[in-house]
Write a protein that holds these residues in place. Structure first.
Motif, mmCIF file in Angstrom:
data_model
loop_
_atom_site.group_PDB
_atom_site.id
_atom_site.type_symbol
_atom_site.label_atom_id
_atom_site.label_comp_id
_atom_site.label_asym_id
_atom_site.label_seq_id
_atom_site.Cartn_x
_atom_site.Cartn_y
_atom_site.Cartn_z
ATOM 1 N N HIS A 12 -5.067 8.771 -10.874
ATOM 2 C CA HIS A 12 -3.811 8.777 -10.120
ATOM 3 C C HIS A 12 -2.638 9.278 -10.962
ATOM 4 O O HIS A 12 -1.482 8.969 -10.659
ATOM 5 N N ASN A 31 -1.589 5.014 -5.347
ATOM 6 C CA ASN A 31 -0.756 6.065 -4.756
ATOM 7 C C ASN A 31 0.635 5.524 -4.454
ATOM 8 O O ASN A 31 1.640 6.220 -4.622
ATOM 9 N N GLY A 32 0.690 4.274 -4.009
ATOM 10 C CA GLY A 32 1.983 3.641 -3.764
ATOM 11 C C GLY A 32 2.780 3.445 -5.040
ATOM 12 O O GLY A 32 4.005 3.627 -5.061
ATOM 13 N N GLU A 36 0.866 -1.176 0.000
ATOM 14 C CA GLU A 36 0.000 0.000 0.000
ATOM 15 C C GLU A 36 0.901 1.224 0.000
ATOM 16 O O GLU A 36 2.119 1.100 -0.142
ATOM 17 N N GLN A 37 0.328 2.404 0.151
ATOM 18 C CA GLN A 37 1.116 3.620 -0.007
ATOM 19 C C GLN A 37 2.268 3.694 1.000
ATOM 20 O O GLN A 37 3.398 4.046 0.638
ATOM 21 N N ASP A 56 -7.006 2.919 -4.172
ATOM 22 C CA ASP A 56 -6.392 4.242 -4.051
ATOM 23 C C ASP A 56 -5.009 4.141 -3.413
ATOM 24 O O ASP A 56 -4.044 4.734 -3.894
ATOM 25 N N SER A 57 -4.908 3.375 -2.335
ATOM 26 C CA SER A 57 -3.624 3.251 -1.646
ATOM 27 C C SER A 57 -2.603 2.526 -2.513
ATOM 28 O O SER A 57 -1.413 2.888 -2.524
ATOM 29 N N GLU A 69 4.223 6.677 -6.065
ATOM 30 C CA GLU A 69 5.306 7.018 -5.122
ATOM 31 C C GLU A 69 6.594 6.293 -5.478
ATOM 32 O O GLU A 69 7.686 6.860 -5.452
#
Length: 409
Positions: free
Chosen positions: A236, A185-186, A151-152, A181-182, A189
């Motif tokens: 995203h 987003n990860g 996850e993020q 979403d997580s 990142e």
């Protein structure tokens, strides 16, 4: 247990189109001495978002109940799948992992069948795998594994310690994860500016065409299409830049995402999007027709097995797959119609199938003696299995398949 009519991707309204009723965890094989006294059940129903067209389960099963130390599935269990993942690794090694000190991260690396080839090539890698037992198997092969859910926060920690990734890859993993979403987003990142996120999962178009309703179970939260993946990625800052139809597991698509504007989308993306639009793939009317076809398969399969039992024929099942839980529980198939199922996975043997409690036996039971008919739950490996079981055919045995329709071969 979270249940909602709001889309997990965009918040739009999700319209339900099929309900498989009360279902157990698909990989929670039962200890006969306990008799299923503590089995966990949930409502397995599927809907489609009216905004982003993502097909998804209506009810979410907690991830810790599905992916844990004793998770029994092994990616390397099939020779066909081993060859597939070796081919994936070879592609990445020649097309993406060519710069200085390249780095690849695999989400849900399982027992490390893909990363083994990467490790053997001396390329820096990391598998992120929450199921401890299979993660240990990967580590025993010399693969670097982090026992964790991706996850993020995970991505940020990996980036701090390892640096950004050239490739993030997931096979039959992303569709398992409701908290997208997580995840994405990860990905943004961790991914290098010019890197790619590649994932392959069951394709909604093949599921509809084949009426392969057993692809719908607790671990398959999302059923992806190019349309829904494109919409999901855009939220995203990512872009769908390539798609490839692949034949594994009854029909999948390999999706490639990159940062917006980083790569030119291939012609295959526009072609698949146009095909989905023309056939109204995620339209409610299309999916309700699919639901009607599913109910016909259920009725036909129960009628066939009931007739064979009345005729005194011996029937066994082949492959105690996760997806067979949907078939057995939706169709009400217990030991009275299917006395046992054979499977090569030691962790499943001498246990009972989830919910319906069909005994799971070792492969040797299949030929001691051969049944008259074998119900093939592992239909996505039909060619490999039928080639292996030529002696069954020579003994007069016949296979029962239910995808795309109930038939005897």
């Amino acid at each position: 247990m979270p249940a909602t009519t709001h889309c997990r991707i965009c918040g739009g309204t999700v319209r339900e189109f099929i309900d498989f009723g009360r279902q157990p965890l698909s990989d929670a094989f039962v200890d006969p001495d306990r008799g299923g006294e503590q089995e966990f059940f949930y409502r397995l129903a599927t809907g489609v978002c009216q905004s982003c067209r993502m097909v998804q389960l209506m009810e979410e099963v907690p991830r810790e109940r599905m992916f844990h130390e004793s998770y029994p599935y092994l990616s390397s269990g099939s020779s066909y799948m081993r060859a597939h993942f070796e081919g994936v690794a070879k592609h990445f090694l020649t097309a993406e992992l060519t710069g200085e000190d390249p780095f690849i991260v695999e989400l849900g690396c399982n027992d490390g069948v893909m990363l083994k080839a990467v490790a053997d090539a001396g390329v820096r890698h990391l598998g992120v795998e929450p199921s401890g037992g299979v993660a240990d198997r990967a580590a025993e092969k010399g693969i670097r594994v982090r026992k964790d859910f991706f996850e993020q926060a995970t991505a940020a920690d990996v980036k701090r310690t390892e640096g950004p990734a050239d490739v993030i890859y997931a096979a039959n993993t992303l569709c398992h994860i409701p908290y997208m979403d997580s995840i994405l987003n990860g990905v943004t990142e961790l991914l290098k500016p010019g890197g790619v996120f590649v994932f392959e999962d069951p394709y909604l178009g093949d599921i509809v065409d084949l009426t392969s309703f057993d692809q719908i179970y607790d671990e398959h939260f999302f059923l992806f299409s190019a349309q829904s993946v494109q919409a999901m990625a855009a939220r995203h800052g990512l872009e769908l830049v390539d798609v490839e139809r692949i034949g594994v597991h009854g029909g999948e698509v390999r999706y490639t995402l990159a940062r917006q504007g980083a790569r030119t989308p291939s012609a295959a993306v526009a072609e698949l999007l146009a095909e989905e639009e023309a056939r109204d793939l995620a339209g409610l009317a299309t999916l309700e027709r699919f639901a009607g076809n599913v109910r016909k398969i259920r009725d036909d399969l129960v009628a066939l097995l009931t007739r064979l039992r009345a005729e005194g024929k011996r029937v066994a099942a082949y492959g105690a797959t996760a997806k067979s839980a949907t078939v057995t529980n939706f169709c009400g198939l217990g030991p009275e119609l299917v006395p046992f199922v054979c499977d090569t996975t030691p962790a499943k043997q001498n246990r009972l199938t989830p919910g319906t409690h069909i005994p799971v036996r070792a492969p040797e039971a299949f030929s001691s003696p051969y049944p008259d008919y074998a119900l093939l739950f592992a239909w996505n490996h039909a060619d490999e299995i039928m080639a292996k079981e030529q002696a069954f055919k020579e003994a007069g045995g016949r296979w029962i398949l239910y995808v795309p329709e109930v038939r005897i071969v």
